[in-house]
Design a protein around this motif. Structure first.
Motif, PDB file in Angstrom:
ATOM      1  N   ASP A  20       0.839  -1.195   0.000  1.00  0.00           N
ATOM      2  CA  ASP A  20       0.000   0.000   0.000  1.00  0.00           C
ATOM      3  C   ASP A  20       0.874   1.244   0.000  1.00  0.00           C
ATOM      4  O   ASP A  20       2.103   1.171   0.003  1.00  0.00           O
ATOM      5  N   PHE A  21       0.204   2.415   0.006  1.00  0.00           N
ATOM      6  CA  PHE A  21       0.897   3.681  -0.196  1.00  0.00           C
ATOM      7  C   PHE A  21       0.320   4.711   0.771  1.00  0.00           C
ATOM      8  O   PHE A  21      -0.560   5.496   0.399  1.00  0.00           O
ATOM      9  N   PRO A  22       0.800   4.709   2.018  1.00  0.00           N
ATOM     10  CA  PRO A  22       0.241   5.618   3.029  1.00  0.00           C
ATOM     11  C   PRO A  22       0.320   7.077   2.581  1.00  0.00           C
ATOM     12  O   PRO A  22       1.344   7.541   2.087  1.00  0.00           O
ATOM     13  N   GLY A  23      -0.784   7.774   2.732  1.00  0.00           N
ATOM     14  CA  GLY A  23      -0.817   9.190   2.395  1.00  0.00           C
ATOM     15  C   GLY A  23      -1.056   9.496   0.931  1.00  0.00           C
ATOM     16  O   GLY A  23      -1.153  10.670   0.552  1.00  0.00           O
ATOM     17  N   THR A  24      -1.150   8.462   0.086  1.00  0.00           N
ATOM     18  CA  THR A  24      -1.399   8.680  -1.332  1.00  0.00           C
ATOM     19  C   THR A  24      -2.851   8.325  -1.649  1.00  0.00           C
ATOM     20  O   THR A  24      -3.240   7.164  -1.537  1.00  0.00           O
ATOM     21  N   PRO A  25      -3.670   9.296  -2.035  1.00  0.00           N
ATOM     22  CA  PRO A  25      -5.058   8.983  -2.390  1.00  0.00           C
ATOM     23  C   PRO A  25      -5.106   8.073  -3.610  1.00  0.00           C
ATOM     24  O   PRO A  25      -4.252   8.152  -4.497  1.00  0.00           O
TER      25      PRO A  25
END
Length: 226
Positions: A20-25
């Motif tokens: 996943d990609f925390p902080g990326t909408p």
């Protein structure tokens, strides 16, 4: 945009990992890269059991007899970094699926409430909802339930305070910034604005789900009560 993607990989039990990609909408470029990553992992065969893309993430299920979580994360990160060096092909317009909808009345019991929430007429809600172009980001929640990108901001509506115990199959709903169609009867808390008779899931069909990630979708007004 790709430079800003800060990927993270973590274990999900003994046989799966999550990228996943925390902080990326969630956005279309990220989803397209995740779709491509899934194809590459499945083509690699080997220890792959399944790859499931979500909204801005991907779960990889692997054979625990041949790989552990730490090694799986390392391999998944390698695949992700390698495909980042490959430019995305021009965006395919994708298959267009038109979904005929009976808006309002018994088919859409929450249409009037959605209209009041936004200070709109019911027919304006229907117009905004049906004129938008949507893209299938991923399938989840129920077999054949597509999470769609493209709901106009003017229609973003909170979910019901108390979910319904049973939502009829084919119901078209709005939940927050999402809209979608319930492929079968189930509990649900989205605001119901219409219903379609188009079947979205058939266990005997190949593939069993009408919609696939990357497809385009358009709601067509079949009837409007309101």
């Amino acid at each position: 945009m790709t430079e800003a993607l800060q990927a993270r990989c973590q274990t999900l039990g003994e046989r799966a990992v999550l990228l996943d990609f925390p902080g990326t909408p969630a956005n279309l470029e990220l989803q397209r890269r995740l779709w491509r990553l899934r194809e590459q992992l499945l083509d690699a065969g080997d220890v792959v059991v399944d790859c499931v893309p979500g909204m801005g993430n991907l779960s990889w299920v692997f054979d625990p007899d041949r790989l552990d979580g730490e090694a799986a994360c390392a391999r998944l990160m390698q695949h992700w970094q390698a495909q980042l060096d490959q430019p995305l092909a021009p965006l395919d317009t994708g298959r267009l699926v038109e979904v005929p909808v009976h808006y309002g009345g018994e088919a859409g019991p929450d249409l009037a409430g959605v209209a009041r929430h936004h200070g709109l007429r019911a027919r304006e809600v229907v117009r905004l909802h049906s004129e938008a172009d949507y893209r299938v980001f991923f399938l989840g929640f129920l077999p054949g339930f597509a999470y769609l990108e493209g709901l106009p901001a003017a229609l973003h509506t909170p979910r019901l305070a108390t979910p319904r115990r049973a939502v009829p199959a084919g119901s078209v709903g709005i939940g927050g910034a999402q809209t979608g169609v319930y492929p079968c009867s189930s509990p649900g808390g989205w605001q119901l604005i219409g219903r379609t008779a188009l079947p979205l899931f058939d266990a005997d069909a190949q593939p069993p789900t009408l919609l696939q990630p990357g497809d385009r979708l358009r709601f067509v007004v079949e009837r409007c009560d309101g």
